[in-house]
Design an enzyme around this catalytic site. Sequence first.
Site, PDB file in Angstrom:
ATOM      1  CG  ASP A  83      -1.976   1.040   1.228  1.00  0.00           C
ATOM      2  OD1 ASP A  83      -2.480   1.355   0.134  1.00  0.00           O
ATOM      3  OD2 ASP A  83      -2.322   1.551   2.312  1.00  0.00           O
ATOM      4  CG  HIS A  84      -0.794   4.990   0.710  1.00  0.00           C
ATOM      5  ND1 HIS A  84      -1.069   6.088  -0.078  1.00  0.00           N
ATOM      6  CD2 HIS A  84      -1.941   4.686   1.335  1.00  0.00           C
ATOM      7  CE1 HIS A  84      -2.338   6.431   0.074  1.00  0.00           C
ATOM      8  NE2 HIS A  84      -2.886   5.594   0.914  1.00  0.00           N
ATOM      9  CD  GLU A 135      -3.925   8.715  -2.883  1.00  0.00           C
ATOM     10  OE1 GLU A 135      -3.944   9.817  -2.302  1.00  0.00           O
ATOM     11  OE2 GLU A 135      -3.624   7.643  -2.311  1.00  0.00           O
ATOM     12  N   GLY A 182      -6.672   7.927   8.491  1.00  0.00           N
ATOM     13  CA  GLY A 182      -6.459   8.019   9.931  1.00  0.00           C
ATOM     14  C   GLY A 182      -7.729   8.296  10.708  1.00  0.00           C
ATOM     15  CG  HIS A 209      -6.911   5.146  -0.096  1.00  0.00           C
ATOM     16  ND1 HIS A 209      -5.545   5.070   0.044  1.00  0.00           N
ATOM     17  CD2 HIS A 209      -7.214   4.334  -1.136  1.00  0.00           C
ATOM     18  CE1 HIS A 209      -5.047   4.249  -0.870  1.00  0.00           C
ATOM     19  NE2 HIS A 209      -6.047   3.806  -1.607  1.00  0.00           N
ATOM     20  N   GLY A 211     -11.638   5.055   5.237  1.00  0.00           N
ATOM     21  CA  GLY A 211     -13.015   4.655   5.524  1.00  0.00           C
ATOM     22  C   GLY A 211     -13.500   4.997   6.919  1.00  0.00           C
ATOM     23  CG  ASN A 231      -7.291   1.070   1.119  1.00  0.00           C
ATOM     24  OD1 ASN A 231      -7.668   0.236   0.297  1.00  0.00           O
ATOM     25  ND2 ASN A 231      -6.182   1.756   0.965  1.00  0.00           N
ATOM     26  CB  VAL A 232     -10.766  -1.607   6.587  1.00  0.00           C
ATOM     27  CG1 VAL A 232     -11.126  -1.614   8.069  1.00  0.00           C
ATOM     28  CG2 VAL A 232     -12.028  -1.463   5.726  1.00  0.00           C
ATOM     29  CB  THR A 234      -7.728   4.332  11.276  1.00  0.00           C
ATOM     30  OG1 THR A 234      -6.783   4.881  10.369  1.00  0.00           O
ATOM     31  CG2 THR A 234      -7.668   5.087  12.588  1.00  0.00           C
TER      32      THR A 234
END
Length: 280
Positions: A83-84, A135, A182, A209, A211, A231-232, A234
Amino acid sequence: MKLYNFNELLSVAKARDFKAIGSFNLHCLEMLPAFFRAAKATHSPLMIQISTGTAEYLGYRLLVDSVRSLAASEDVPTCLHLDHCSDIAAIETAIDAGFSSVMYDGSHLDMDENIANTRKVIDIARQRNVSVEAELGAIGGSEDGKAVAEEDICFTTVEDAKRFVDETGVDMLAVSVGTVHGLYTGKAHIQHQRLAEITEATHTPLVLHGGTGVSDEDMRRAVAGGIEKVNVGTEMNVQWVGRCKQTFEKGKVNDSVRKFLIPANNAVTEVLTEKIGLFK
């Protein structure tokens, strides 16, 4: 068992009547069995995503071997996603280790450079049957040490999204439509009309991103409106750390470490099970 790329996993998900796939952030190996318990309980395929920080902490190869082993023993179609990542060399390391999906994050660059670098990653990944996420726009908040201030949030435009997809052929595109990475102190306001227009213009799986803070109603509407990867991270991490704090504070120094971690892992399964239920 092989690891699935995103496109292959999405096909499995659709065959099981899911509209979208949840992609869940793994922070430590102790969490891993909890992910598979949630997938089995919901009859869902599983997408596990790793930050570059976690990959360096645990090791790319260890992550691949661990995930592949559990995917085989639990008989769960699984995708392992980096990711990222803005470092093409790190992306190559992940692909060489056996990751089946990667994200090149060039959202901080101008459009031309983002497109050029994404195409470089796609050229590398396609040779190995690895899917690529990119992205476009600036999603607010902070994740894995990268932060975007509220005043720097830049929503994805329909025109930019169409150009980006047309010129890269990316497998999935993360868009900025009102969520943040976050912790979120209020209710996120997803721009559903913008999302619908981007969906219509690109005909490409879109990624949500950030959520956390999205209501169940908004999440279901976003999934129905073109989001096919959510994306899950935090919310799950907060629950895990919170349970660990409780159990460690009550425990003795000679207690088995597993006693401290079992409630935290159960919390992870609960969060994942609840979230997966929103993707149908």
